[in-house]
Design an enzyme around this catalytic site. Structure first.
Site, PDB file in Angstrom:
ATOM      1  CG  ASP A  57     -37.693  -3.357  55.846  1.00  0.00           C
ATOM      2  OD1 ASP A  57     -38.061  -3.400  54.664  1.00  0.00           O
ATOM      3  OD2 ASP A  57     -37.541  -2.300  56.477  1.00  0.00           O
ATOM      4  CG  HIS A  82     -39.139   3.470  61.158  1.00  0.00           C
ATOM      5  ND1 HIS A  82     -40.472   3.774  61.335  1.00  0.00           N
ATOM      6  CD2 HIS A  82     -39.016   3.163  59.847  1.00  0.00           C
ATOM      7  CE1 HIS A  82     -41.108   3.660  60.192  1.00  0.00           C
ATOM      8  NE2 HIS A  82     -40.243   3.285  59.268  1.00  0.00           N
ATOM      9  CD  GLU A 125     -41.208   1.063  64.443  1.00  0.00           C
ATOM     10  OE1 GLU A 125     -40.857   2.251  64.389  1.00  0.00           O
ATOM     11  OE2 GLU A 125     -42.233   0.632  63.877  1.00  0.00           O
TER      12      GLU A 125
END
Length: 240
Positions: free
Chosen positions: A67, A137, A142
């Site tokens: 990410d 998470h 999430e």
């Protein structure tokens, strides 16, 4: 799912680093899935030591990070691109062209998500490193009523932003969005290494590994994968 508990963080980090080293020794062209945050720093330090000793090389490897924040340039002090350079990439022989992170500053974020998925399809991850958020998470996936399988843009929960605020001058500077691999992308990895440390993670570790499989705890979906190794310290694993 294999579970291993360690008395010291150093022993845990060394074991994790050796798993990556074994993958590289078996296949120098391995694709490594990498993570950021405080959890993997010690693992990266051990990997650097193995490289400096000449035990492993990254020159033929490819890496994909989970990410990146939306809106932070790669040279921003708190971007994950900068994190990876500081804690791993600048210390090893991985070619810059072989290190991939989602780009959070492009104009067309949806196109970036599609391109990241295309690259992952071309070079499937051999071993994926994961940490575990306090709300369950993985990556920046999430808790929600439903989860997206591929790379996507996510609105960060207040709890997640608060947890990351310690890296910024104030919570107001923490981005509100991120671009992340989806759970489906993560589960495509040949093997997954989940690393969790600290007493404050004990309850979510129990939910993720022993609780029901639910999108309200994204990490619980790891129970469906055929090859997951979980490394915890004594405090994180105390409720198992």
């Amino acid at each position: 799912m294999q579970l291993k508990t360690f008395d010291s963080p150093a022993d845990l980090d060394q074991y994790a680093a050796q798993l990556f080293a074994a993958a590289l020794k078996e296949n120098p062209e391995s694709t490594l899935g990498l993570a950021t945050g405080s959890t993997p720093i010690g693992i990266y330090e051990k990997m650097i030591m193995l490289y400096e000793k000449g035990e492993i090389s990254f020159k033929s490897a490819t890496t994909f990070n989970l990410d990146e924040y939306v809106g932070l340039s790669p040279d921003h002090e708190q971007s994950y691109a900068r994190f990876m350079s500081r804690h791993l990439f600048s210390h090893i022989d991985l070619p810059a062209a072989n290190a991939h992170l989602p780009k959070g500053t492009v104009t067309d974020l949806e196109a970036e998500c599609a391109e990241y998925d295309r690259m992952l399809e071309e070079r499937p991850v051999d071993i994926q490193l994961l940490g575990l958020g306090h709300n369950g998470h993985i990556g920046f996936n999430e808790p929600d009523d439903e989860l997206q399988g591929g790379t996507h843009i996510v609105e960060l929960e207040p709890e997640t932003r608060e947890a990351n605020a310690r890296f910024f001058d104030s919570i107001d500077e923490v981005p509100t969005r991120a671009i992340t691999m989806g759970v489906g992308s993560i589960l495509k990895a040949e093997s997954i290494l989940l690393v969790v440390k600290g007493a404050d993670k004990a309850e979510i570790v129990k939910q993720a590994l022993r609780g029901p499989i639910t999108t309200e705890c994204p990490a619980s979906l790891l129970q469906t994968h055929k090859n997951v190794t979980v490394l915890v310290d004594r405090e994180a694993g105390r409720l198992l």
